[in-house]
Design an enzyme around this catalytic site. Structure first.
Site, PDB file in Angstrom:
ATOM      1  N   ARG A  30       0.283  -9.393  13.263  1.00  0.00           N
ATOM      2  CA  ARG A  30      -0.308  -8.315  12.454  1.00  0.00           C
ATOM      3  C   ARG A  30      -1.220  -8.895  11.367  1.00  0.00           C
ATOM      4  O   ARG A  30      -2.260  -8.315  11.050  1.00  0.00           O
ATOM      5  CB  ARG A  30       0.796  -7.458  11.813  1.00  0.00           C
ATOM      6  CG  ARG A  30       1.522  -6.598  12.847  1.00  0.00           C
ATOM      7  CD  ARG A  30       2.763  -5.987  12.263  1.00  0.00           C
ATOM      8  NE  ARG A  30       2.478  -4.936  11.309  1.00  0.00           N
ATOM      9  CZ  ARG A  30       3.323  -4.548  10.357  1.00  0.00           C
ATOM     10  NH1 ARG A  30       4.490  -5.136  10.235  1.00  0.00           N
ATOM     11  NH2 ARG A  30       2.999  -3.571   9.548  1.00  0.00           N
ATOM     12  N   ARG A  44      11.890  -6.065   4.491  1.00  0.00           N
ATOM     13  CA  ARG A  44      11.598  -4.633   4.333  1.00  0.00           C
ATOM     14  C   ARG A  44      12.492  -3.803   5.271  1.00  0.00           C
ATOM     15  O   ARG A  44      12.682  -4.143   6.424  1.00  0.00           O
ATOM     16  CB  ARG A  44      10.127  -4.359   4.659  1.00  0.00           C
ATOM     17  CG  ARG A  44       9.762  -2.876   4.588  1.00  0.00           C
ATOM     18  CD  ARG A  44       8.294  -2.670   4.455  1.00  0.00           C
ATOM     19  NE  ARG A  44       7.595  -2.734   5.723  1.00  0.00           N
ATOM     20  CZ  ARG A  44       6.279  -2.486   5.863  1.00  0.00           C
ATOM     21  NH1 ARG A  44       5.551  -2.176   4.793  1.00  0.00           N
ATOM     22  NH2 ARG A  44       5.698  -2.566   7.035  1.00  0.00           N
ATOM     23  N   LYS A  72       0.829  -1.219   0.000  1.00  0.00           N
ATOM     24  CA  LYS A  72       0.000   0.000   0.000  1.00  0.00           C
ATOM     25  C   LYS A  72       0.861   1.266   0.000  1.00  0.00           C
ATOM     26  O   LYS A  72       0.582   2.210  -0.723  1.00  0.00           O
ATOM     27  CB  LYS A  72      -0.906   0.062   1.243  1.00  0.00           C
ATOM     28  CG  LYS A  72      -1.932  -1.026   1.355  1.00  0.00           C
ATOM     29  CD  LYS A  72      -2.909  -0.764   2.490  1.00  0.00           C
ATOM     30  CE  LYS A  72      -2.250  -0.665   3.849  1.00  0.00           C
ATOM     31  NZ  LYS A  72      -1.607  -1.913   4.317  1.00  0.00           N
TER      32      LYS A  72
END
Ligand code: AMP
Length: 207
Positions: free
Chosen positions: A163, A122, A13
């Site tokens: 998460r 990441r 996103k």
């Protein structure tokens, strides 16, 4: 143009939001970034949010809704915005309907095995919030502002799993909530491949 980006953590996103923001001239409003700025302060709210974020849970709706409502009143949001990471619960989506008229909701889809791989590699710039993959940036230095990249605490394996569960339980119901209003895109390819259909769609919407 007022856009909501929906998708699991690590689905891409943020990367997509930055491209839309660049081409369509509307700011990316990332609640995750807003909360990461808050936790740098020394206040009771900062300590509470820090704990919640570290565990991979969600900040209470009242706090989050108020934060977004205030942010959207700023001058740079007059022409529109991209909501990245908000709403994340049906309650938040219902509140949003009361203070904003969203033009479109884009659902970014990615299989959870790939999400886990991508989140684990990441790296984030703690200064300008730019996102990198360790494979493309082995030096771990931000190409925009030269800052040393970090791995977010909540991108560590034990928190990623939680998460994703939080996403399934609290955020995935928004897919039904928005129903026909969703534009779906897969982010299994490169960032550019993900962006192209979105760009075409938004250009038509704008015309
Ligand atoms: P993100 O950068 O979007 O993955 O967000 C990082 C963390 O900030 C999340 O795991 C939550 O703890 C918190 N957060 C971000 N957006 C929201 C939201 N809309 N509602 C509640 N908590 C949020």
């Amino acid at each position: 143009m007022k856009i909501v980006l929906l998708g699991a953590p690590g689905s891409g996103k943020g990367t997509l939001a930055k491209k839309i923001s660049r081409d369509f001239g509307v700011p990316q409003i990332s609640t995750g970034d807003l909360f990461r700025a808050i936790v740098k302060e020394d206040s009771p709210l900062a300590n509470k949010v820090k704990e919640i974020m570290a565990s991979g849970g969600l900040v209470p709706d009242e706090v989050t809704i108020e934060l977004v409502k205030e942010r959207l009143q700023k001058e740079d949001c007059k022409r529109g915005y991209i909501l990245d990471g908000f709403p994340r619960t049906v309650n938040q989506a219902k509140a949003l309907e009361k203070f904003s008229k969203i033009d479109t909701v884009i659902l970014v889809e990615l299989a959870s095995e790939i999400i886990i791989e991508r989140l684990s590699s990441r790296r984030t710039c703690p200064n300008c919030n730019e996102i990198y993959s360790l494979e493309d940036n082995k030096e771990e230095i931000c190409k925009k502002c030269n800052t040393h990249l970090i791995q977010r605490d909540d991108d560590k394996p034990e928190t990623i799993k939680h998460r994703l569960e939080v996403y399934e339980n609290n955020t995935a119901p928004l897919i039904n909530f928005y129903g026909e209003r969703l534009f779906k895109v897969s982010s299994a390819g490169s960032p550019e491949e993900t962006y192209q259909p979105v760009k075409t769609f938004l250009e038509k919407l704008e015309a």
